[in-house]
Scaffold this active site. Structure first.
Site, mmCIF file in Angstrom:
data_model
loop_
_atom_site.group_PDB
_atom_site.id
_atom_site.type_symbol
_atom_site.label_atom_id
_atom_site.label_comp_id
_atom_site.label_asym_id
_atom_site.label_seq_id
_atom_site.Cartn_x
_atom_site.Cartn_y
_atom_site.Cartn_z
ATOM 1 N N GLY A 1 0.832 -1.201 0.000
ATOM 2 C CA GLY A 1 0.000 0.000 0.000
ATOM 3 C C GLY A 1 0.866 1.250 0.000
ATOM 4 C CG HIS A 2 4.599 1.251 0.478
ATOM 5 N ND1 HIS A 2 4.231 0.181 1.266
ATOM 6 C CD2 HIS A 2 5.803 0.924 -0.041
ATOM 7 C CE1 HIS A 2 5.185 -0.734 1.233
ATOM 8 N NE2 HIS A 2 6.147 -0.307 0.434
ATOM 9 C CB ALA A 3 4.979 4.260 -4.666
ATOM 10 N NE ARG B 1 5.889 -0.726 -4.097
ATOM 11 C CZ ARG B 1 7.142 -0.896 -4.468
ATOM 12 N NH1 ARG B 1 7.894 -1.736 -3.832
ATOM 13 N NH2 ARG B 1 7.652 -0.192 -5.437
#
Length: 132
Positions: free
Chosen positions: A50-52, A98
């Site tokens: 839940g981040h890049a 992702r």
């Protein structure tokens, strides 16, 4: 970055009657390894990620079991890749959102990273990511 920059990498597999062995060395991946960690015992229905990352690149491997990796780029494209073989790794470049979901029972996700942990490298808000 776009989803065109992600790829599946073959990890060398040495087959033996006693069992298989796979090796990850710097000539297999396009970055120097600075951090390795793994996800396991992920409860059913949960997700990770839940981040890049602004700079960091990662290689994800399903050491055991399977899981889906949901990838998004800043152009609004999405791709879902199922990992379920310990000799295949998913190379995720920087600036790709992702999420990892649909973990099978007993799944283990090994992550090989190009950088050590740095909170400033994370983009944790999807709207902010899309406007990057």
């Amino acid at each position: 970055m776009s989803l065109n920059n992600i790829k599946i990498i073959d990890i060398p597999k040495i087959t033996d009657v006693r069992g298989n062995l796979s090796v990850i060395e710097n000539d297999v991946i396009p970055f120097n390894i600075k951090r390795v960690y793994y996800l396991y015992d992920v409860p059913s229905g949960s997700y990770r990620g839940g981040h890049a990352h602004k700079k960091l690149q990662q290689l994800l491997i399903a050491i055991s079991g399977s899981f889906d990796v949901v990838l998004n780029d800043i152009h609004g494209h999405q791709q879902i890749i199922t990992l379920n073989k310990p000799n295949k790794g998913l190379l995720i470049p920087n600036m790709v959102w992702r999420e990892i979901e649909e973990f099978s029972s007993g799944a283990i996700c090994l992550v090989v990273a190009s950088e050590t942990y740095n909170e400033d490298d994370y983009i944790r808000d999807f709207k902010q990511f899309l406007s990057s």
